[in-house]
Design a protein around this motif. Structure first.
Motif, mmCIF file in Angstrom:
data_model
loop_
_atom_site.group_PDB
_atom_site.id
_atom_site.type_symbol
_atom_site.label_atom_id
_atom_site.label_comp_id
_atom_site.label_asym_id
_atom_site.label_seq_id
_atom_site.Cartn_x
_atom_site.Cartn_y
_atom_site.Cartn_z
ATOM 1 N N VAL A 74 0.738 -1.294 0.215
ATOM 2 C CA VAL A 74 -0.360 0.345 0.277
ATOM 3 C C VAL A 74 1.093 1.493 0.305
ATOM 4 N N TRP A 75 1.751 1.285 0.836
ATOM 5 C CA TRP A 75 2.963 2.949 0.518
ATOM 6 C C TRP A 75 4.361 1.773 0.326
ATOM 7 N N PRO A 76 4.463 1.779 -1.034
ATOM 8 C CA PRO A 76 5.801 1.283 -1.983
ATOM 9 C C PRO A 76 6.787 2.415 -2.047
ATOM 10 N N ARG A 77 6.350 3.621 -1.656
ATOM 11 C CA ARG A 77 7.607 4.434 -1.555
ATOM 12 C C ARG A 77 7.657 5.287 0.077
ATOM 13 N N SER A 78 7.417 4.379 0.605
ATOM 14 C CA SER A 78 7.127 5.075 1.819
ATOM 15 C C SER A 78 8.326 3.972 3.240
ATOM 16 N N ILE A 79 9.193 4.722 3.606
ATOM 17 C CA ILE A 79 9.089 4.059 4.962
ATOM 18 C C ILE A 79 8.288 3.405 6.150
ATOM 19 N N TYR A 80 9.231 2.017 6.133
ATOM 20 C CA TYR A 80 8.041 1.442 6.830
ATOM 21 C C TYR A 80 7.837 1.683 8.106
ATOM 22 N N SER A 81 6.148 1.789 8.372
ATOM 23 C CA SER A 81 5.380 2.334 9.482
ATOM 24 C C SER A 81 4.508 1.448 10.478
ATOM 25 N N PRO A 82 4.450 0.703 10.434
ATOM 26 C CA PRO A 82 3.174 -0.337 11.159
ATOM 27 C C PRO A 82 2.198 0.457 11.674
ATOM 28 N N GLY A 395 5.571 20.100 2.928
ATOM 29 C CA GLY A 395 4.147 19.566 3.503
ATOM 30 C C GLY A 395 4.581 17.905 2.959
ATOM 31 N N LYS A 396 4.745 17.487 2.227
ATOM 32 C CA LYS A 396 4.650 16.248 2.006
ATOM 33 C C LYS A 396 5.890 15.845 1.944
ATOM 34 N N GLU A 397 6.838 15.965 0.885
ATOM 35 C CA GLU A 397 7.735 15.387 0.684
ATOM 36 C C GLU A 397 9.101 16.194 1.572
ATOM 37 N N LEU A 398 10.691 15.702 1.187
ATOM 38 C CA LEU A 398 11.500 16.024 2.233
ATOM 39 C C LEU A 398 12.774 16.565 0.783
ATOM 40 N N PHE A 399 13.371 17.210 0.855
ATOM 41 C CA PHE A 399 13.569 17.840 0.222
ATOM 42 C C PHE A 399 15.875 18.344 1.209
ATOM 43 N N HIS A 400 16.956 18.143 -0.064
ATOM 44 C CA HIS A 400 18.276 18.429 0.262
ATOM 45 C C HIS A 400 18.591 19.672 -0.610
ATOM 46 N N LEU A 401 18.964 20.246 0.139
ATOM 47 C CA LEU A 401 19.712 21.444 -0.847
ATOM 48 C C LEU A 401 21.013 21.642 -0.553
ATOM 49 N N PHE A 412 11.248 9.630 0.730
ATOM 50 C CA PHE A 412 10.104 10.043 2.257
ATOM 51 C C PHE A 412 9.117 10.504 1.543
ATOM 52 N N GLU A 413 7.061 9.764 1.208
ATOM 53 C CA GLU A 413 6.131 10.458 1.720
ATOM 54 C C GLU A 413 5.114 10.178 2.344
ATOM 55 N N ASN A 414 4.485 11.177 2.774
ATOM 56 C CA ASN A 414 4.120 11.375 3.719
ATOM 57 C C ASN A 414 2.510 11.670 3.121
ATOM 58 N N TYR A 415 1.368 10.954 4.148
ATOM 59 C CA TYR A 415 0.223 11.138 3.878
ATOM 60 C C TYR A 415 -0.326 11.873 4.231
ATOM 61 N N ALA A 416 -0.456 12.568 5.490
ATOM 62 C CA ALA A 416 -0.370 13.686 6.176
ATOM 63 C C ALA A 416 0.165 14.846 5.664
ATOM 64 N N PHE A 417 -0.231 16.002 6.770
ATOM 65 C CA PHE A 417 0.654 17.538 6.716
ATOM 66 C C PHE A 417 2.289 17.624 7.557
ATOM 67 N N LEU A 418 3.522 17.901 6.703
ATOM 68 C CA LEU A 418 4.038 17.643 7.632
ATOM 69 C C LEU A 418 5.469 18.779 7.742
ATOM 70 N N HIS A 419 5.171 19.438 8.809
ATOM 71 C CA HIS A 419 5.762 20.926 9.842
ATOM 72 C C HIS A 419 7.127 20.732 10.178
ATOM 73 N N TYR A 420 7.488 21.955 9.874
ATOM 74 C CA TYR A 420 9.125 22.050 10.862
ATOM 75 C C TYR A 420 9.956 20.819 11.122
ATOM 76 N N PRO A 421 10.261 20.278 9.780
ATOM 77 C CA PRO A 421 11.522 19.040 10.210
ATOM 78 C C PRO A 421 12.653 19.691 10.447
ATOM 79 N N SER A 422 13.292 19.009 11.159
ATOM 80 C CA SER A 422 14.412 19.532 12.053
ATOM 81 C C SER A 422 15.459 18.378 12.274
#
Length: 699
Positions: A74-82, A395-401, A412-422
């Motif tokens: 169901v989440w082929p591109r995401s990191i495993y989370s039970p 808000g959905k994905e993470l990036f590196h510059l 990483f692919e998120n199916y909820a809203f992602l705030h303030y990664p640190s």
């Protein structure tokens, strides 16, 4: 009419493609394409991923599927989370009233299995296959796919090795740090990278919300309150300690007061116990604050003041506050971060084309240097030397510059809203706030107060707008995993998807109906979109050259009134859909409305004509918080200054220039989106916020 094909006892495994045509699960009718589960007159719409879990279980009926396998399907591109699988199973049990867990059985430490009578709808009998044949085919397909993928990866690695070397980081081991009914948000790692500090909202016995700073270690063995405040805390950050003899760490905190922001610091011991609190300064007139950063003597912060996001520098010793940067029409910052360069600040903001840009501001010379132009999305940003660049999220994905300004996507692919990664100081872990929003749209009669629920979703439906004849409702929903536009026929209670948003832009503005009910207009990331609904299929037209949000259809369905956020004043345009030409009407922070040859202006206290002459003025203890333009006049929502519970609705008549009260209403729990023909349209809103962590590794 449905035709069905029962599955006999020897045929428990089916292909997922067979299920897409629809199937019957016991007494329930399942429509995978629409996500609907029907029983008699009751219809429930499942979230896309919840439906996918149901399909996976149904395709292998009575077979035990492990949590890991369900997640990979169901989440082929995401990191495993039970947690994601368990949540979906709980949702399905709730929908099917499976309180005794006989429909979906739990097999401890093994997984889940579905036990039900299944009938395929509209199926071709020749598609029928035995369990063994289907299972063997599935295994063979997976094996061949794996082999093919390995070959492809080898080829890609050979030809694109230089590109692959740029992918330096990958994520794993998604874990919730908090999982409570309270609102946890905004998290940072401690300087030793062993724990996470975050904000938590708590309500006292009187219902007043207070804020607490909590500390939880990564191994979850330590979990305690650091600090309690009677005032809301916006953000916090670690700053170097000036005197290491008195404290080991120092946490700088910003607290939001009625009309100001107060900065104070907490001196902490080596085991993060608060030793002392020091007040630094208070800035009045600020309405909101963004994440900030500082050093031993200074703090740099972005605050909204007079409808502008301005960059300030505050002295932690003297309390002096200086303005460093004001927005312009060419660039308006909305986030800041540190920089690799000394005496420089990273600015992230929108340019004139509403594209996110990253710039460097020299704090000594005031010089601005362009770093990177992104796209029309808005981003969170943080800088860390351990990552050799910036961590960003839309808000959905993470990036590196990186330092060479190479922009890459993290896995990483998120199916909820992602705030303030640190990122942790040792670059081993990452923390962020995950927000899950849900709500439905309701209609309330202003005379009888009779309530009607118009949408039913396990996700978030919002920004509803009535058509001019009140027969249809247009609204935004993320029921399919991202923002899309739907139209509901109120009488027949049938809806259709009119804008799929295949690019998955995050921001769709509230739709505006044309006077003849044939067209919709809205903004996709501040770029104009129109939809012609007259034909069988919606005709979508993008006007990416038009920056701003549509506020009114003019001349029935020929032109639009557009507002464009700008500095120092909002610019108002009239845009012709037919000729694709626009002309500026005025530049003003007062809201503009047009009716035939007349122009009206609205602020918090008055309705005015084009010259600014007052036509209607609210009572001194009230303010105009929202307004809704209709063909005959304007509905005004008035709220008292000292209360968020009660409100009044007034109607300003274009022809007579007279404003009369229509109704008194309760505003509690209502996100009002439209008022039309004595109907109040609003959506409920709930949000769950929790802190999550990820492991970060270098390839």
């Amino acid at each position: 009419m449905y035709t069905s094909k029962p599955m006999d006892s020897a045929d428990k495994t089916v292909e997922a493609t067979e299920l897409q045509a629809g199937f019957k699960l016991n007494q329930y009718f399942i429509s995978p394409t629409t996500g609907e589960v029907s029983l008699h007159d009751t219809v429930v719409t499942l979230e896309p991923k919840v439906m996918d879990v149901l399909l996976a279980l149904t395709a292998s009926s009575e077979e035990v599927l492990s949590t890991e396998l369900l997640f990979s399907l169901v989440w082929p591109r995401s990191i495993y989370s039970p947690v994601s699988v368990r949540r979906s199973i709980n949702q399905l049990r709730k929908v099917f009233n499976d309180t005794d867990k006989s429909l979906i059985k739990t097999h401890p430490k093994r997984g889940y299995s579905l036990h039900a009578s299944i009938e395929l709808l509209n199926a071709n009998p020749q598609q029928k296959q035995s369990i063994k044949a289907a299972a063997d085919k599935a295994v063979n397909k997976k094996f061949l796919a794996a082999c093919g993928l390995a070959v492809i990866c080898t080829i890609l690695l050979f030809f694109f090795a230089p590109w692959a070397m740029q992918q330096k980081w990958y994520l794993s081991d998604l874990q919730p740090l908090t999982a409570t009914a309270e609102q946890e948000s905004y998290s940072l790692f401690t300087p030793d990278s062993r724990s996470v500090v975050y904000l938590k909202q708590r309500a006292d016995e009187q219902g007043n919300f207070n804020t607490e700073l909590w500390l939880t270690s990564l191994d979850r063995k330590q979990n305690r309150v650091l600090y309690r405040s009677n005032s809301p805390i916006d953000f916090f950050n670690w700053v170097p300690v000036r005197d290491a003899k008195t404290a080991k760490f120092q946490l700088l905190v910003a607290s939001q007061l009625t009309n100001s922001v107060r900065f104070f610091s907490l001196s902490l011991s080596d085991d993060y116990q608060v030793l002392a609190t020091t007040h630094h300064f208070e800035v009045s007139g600020n309405q909101s604050l963004s994440p900030f950063f500082g050093n031993e003597t200074q703090v740099f912060f972005l605050a909204q003041q007079a409808n502008e996001h301005r960059l300030y520098k505050g002295d932690l010793t003297t309390g002096q506050v200086d303005l460093l940067f004001s927005p312009s029409q060419q660039f308006s910052p909305y986030r800041i971060a540190p920089s690799a360069k000394k005496n420089s600040i990273t600015l992230l903001g929108f340019d004139e084309q509403r594209r996110s840009q990253i710039k460097l501001l020299s704090t000594t010379t005031g010089e601005i240097t362009d770093l990177k132009t992104l796209d029309a999305n808005w981003y969170f940003i943080s800088y860390t030397s351990a990552l050799s660049g910036y961590l960003l999220s839309d808000g959905k994905e993470l990036f590196h510059l990186n330092e060479q300004l190479q922009f890459s996507e993290l896995n990483f692919e998120n199916y909820a809203f992602l705030h303030y990664p640190s990122l942790s100081p040792d670059a081993q872990h990452l923390t962020f706030t995950q927000a899950k929003m849900k709500g439905n749209i309701f209609s309330s009669d202003l005379v009888s107060s009779q309530l009607s629920q118009l949408t039913s979703s396990t996700m978030h439906d919002w920004q509803g707008s009535y058509s001019a004849d009140h027969s249809k409702l247009a609204y935004v929903s993320n029921k399919n995993g991202h923002s899309q536009m739907f139209v509901l026929d109120i009488k027949s209670n049938t809806e259709r998807l009119v804008y799929g948003n295949s690019d998955q832009h995050l921001a769709l503005s509230q739709p505006v109906w044309s006077g003849d009910n044939s067209q919709l207009a809205f903004a996709r990331n501040e770029r104009l979109v129109t939809i012609n609904l007259a034909g069988k299929d919606p005709q979508v037209q993008h006007f990416d050259q038009v920056i701003g949000q549509p506020r009114q259809w003019l001349d029935q369905a020929d032109s639009l009134l557009i507002s464009q956020n700008s500095q120092p004043f909002t610019r108002w345009y009239q845009f012709s859909v037919a000729t694709e030409k626009q002309k500026q009407i005025t530049a003003s922070n007062k809201f503009q409305l047009l009716n035939k040859a007349q122009r009206f202006q609205i602020d918090q206290q008055q309705v005015q004509d084009a010259e600014g002459n007052p036509l209607f003025e609210v009572k001194s203890n009230y303010r105009i918080t929202q307004h809704f333009a209709k063909s005959a006049g304007i509905y005004l929502l008035l709220s008292p200054h000292n209360s968020e519970e009660a409100g009044e609705i007034w109607f300003f008549d274009y022809s007579t220039k007279v404003c009369k009260q229509v109704s008194s209403i309760s505003l509690s729990g209502k996100d009002i989106s439209d008022i039309s023909q004595h109907q109040l349209l609003y959506n409920s809103f709930e949000v769950e916020k929790d802190i999550h962590t990820l492991k970060l590794k270098q390839r």
